[in-house]
Design an enzyme around this catalytic site. Sequence first.
Site, short mmCIF file in Angstrom:
data_model
loop_
_atom_site.label_atom_id
_atom_site.label_comp_id
_atom_site.label_asym_id
_atom_site.label_seq_id
_atom_site.Cartn_x
_atom_site.Cartn_y
_atom_site.Cartn_z
N TYR A 1 -12.68 -3.64 -3.10
CA TYR A 1 -13.78 -3.14 -3.92
C TYR A 1 -14.82 -4.21 -4.24
O TYR A 1 -16.01 -3.99 -4.10
CB TYR A 1 -13.28 -2.49 -5.22
CG TYR A 1 -14.40 -1.80 -5.98
CD1 TYR A 1 -14.86 -0.56 -5.57
CD2 TYR A 1 -15.00 -2.39 -7.09
CE1 TYR A 1 -15.90 0.07 -6.23
CE2 TYR A 1 -16.04 -1.78 -7.75
CZ TYR A 1 -16.49 -0.54 -7.33
OH TYR A 1 -17.52 0.08 -7.98
N TYR B 1 -2.69 -10.50 3.93
CA TYR B 1 -2.68 -9.09 4.34
C TYR B 1 -4.12 -8.67 4.59
O TYR B 1 -4.92 -8.57 3.66
CB TYR B 1 -2.02 -8.25 3.25
CG TYR B 1 -1.94 -6.77 3.51
CD1 TYR B 1 -2.16 -6.22 4.77
CD2 TYR B 1 -1.62 -5.90 2.47
CE1 TYR B 1 -2.06 -4.85 4.98
CE2 TYR B 1 -1.52 -4.55 2.67
CZ TYR B 1 -1.75 -4.01 3.92
OH TYR B 1 -1.66 -2.66 4.13
N ARG C 1 -9.10 -0.42 4.47
CA ARG C 1 -8.90 -0.05 3.07
C ARG C 1 -9.68 -0.94 2.11
O ARG C 1 -10.18 -0.47 1.08
CB ARG C 1 -7.40 -0.13 2.71
CG ARG C 1 -6.58 1.00 3.28
CD ARG C 1 -5.14 0.91 2.79
NE ARG C 1 -4.34 2.02 3.27
CZ ARG C 1 -4.20 3.19 2.67
NH1 ARG C 1 -4.84 3.42 1.54
NH2 ARG C 1 -3.44 4.13 3.19
N THR D 1 0.83 -1.21 0.00
CA THR D 1 0.00 0.00 0.00
C THR D 1 0.86 1.25 0.00
O THR D 1 0.64 2.18 -0.79
CB THR D 1 -0.91 0.01 1.24
OG1 THR D 1 -1.67 -1.20 1.28
CG2 THR D 1 -1.86 1.19 1.21
N THR D 2 1.88 1.30 0.85
CA THR D 2 2.76 2.46 0.95
C THR D 2 3.56 2.64 -0.33
O THR D 2 4.00 3.75 -0.64
CB THR D 2 3.70 2.32 2.16
OG1 THR D 2 2.91 2.01 3.31
CG2 THR D 2 4.49 3.58 2.42
N ILE E 1 5.38 -5.05 9.67
CA ILE E 1 5.55 -4.48 8.33
C ILE E 1 5.16 -3.02 8.47
O ILE E 1 3.99 -2.67 8.62
CB ILE E 1 4.72 -5.22 7.28
CG1 ILE E 1 5.24 -6.66 7.14
CG2 ILE E 1 4.79 -4.50 5.93
CD1 ILE E 1 4.52 -7.51 6.11
N LYS F 1 0.00 -10.39 7.79
CA LYS F 1 0.15 -9.00 8.20
C LYS F 1 -1.24 -8.53 8.58
O LYS F 1 -2.13 -8.43 7.74
CB LYS F 1 0.71 -8.14 7.06
CG LYS F 1 0.73 -6.65 7.40
CD LYS F 1 1.09 -5.79 6.21
CE LYS F 1 1.01 -4.30 6.57
NZ LYS F 1 1.30 -3.43 5.41
#
Length: 293
Positions: A106, A132, A137, A43-44, A204, A162
């Site tokens: 989504y 993850y 999100r 994501t980052t 993480i 994660k």
Amino acid sequence: MFTGSIPALATPFRDGAFDEVAYRKLIDWQIENGSKGLVPCGTTGEASTLSNAEHHRVIEVCIEQAAGRVPVIAGCGSNDTKNALLHMGFSKKAGATAGLCVAPYYNRPSQTGLIAHFSYLAEHSDLPIVLYNVPGRTVTDIEDETVVELVRRFPDRIVAIKDASGDLSRVADHRMGLSKDFCQLSGNDELWLPHAAAGGSGCISVTANVAPKLCAEFHEAIAANELAKARELNDRLFPLHYAMFSDASPAPVKYALSRVHDWFSDEVRLPICRASDASRKAVDEALAIAGLI
């Protein structure tokens, strides 16, 4: 399987393109300062704005520059199962240690859909999978029972999680449902300390992008059961954890990196904008508290 401070690397851009030179410098700096693994294209890393070709090049450069010094957990997630498999296939050939696979976003699949999605990936690739879970999100939450079911089905394929759900009880829930050796990594910097106390093996981290040495020392203090030192380091890092999300991520962390290194640009891709003035102020104050500027 994984432990310590593992930065979810920001992807540097310059004039709209992937800045490979800056990325290689970032990777060397991370390893030299004690990071125990690297996560490209999470994501980052703004994976959602990378083309597949860019996505694969970022992973390839990370693996090449790391040169086996630390494990690389390549971001392989997608809301399209076949595209996630494509990323896993490339990452395996490039030499990744594992693939970080986020819950499909989504689409909002059911738990049955999640089991089918991750089972398909585990059945069609031999790259180890790090689940993850970040429902803030993705909307979709990988529930505890689903994690347990997946790991029981594929113990040699699904090797870690994660967890960025913010629910610390999940660490114990996973330990009760699975082997206590199952690798659990925090996905929330501000919860790293209690997550470790509950049985987590590392984080993480977003903050580790800009404070790799402090984050590495923090983990070492936890691992050595030096709680006074861990709390002291946590106090220094805590404002930075929140400052990293004082605007839409990863704008604040890229600004922070640009303050620490003149070779790292704070450039982001739309729909993310550069950090606001208020965010920059928060980042500057947090960097000063941490002793980084």
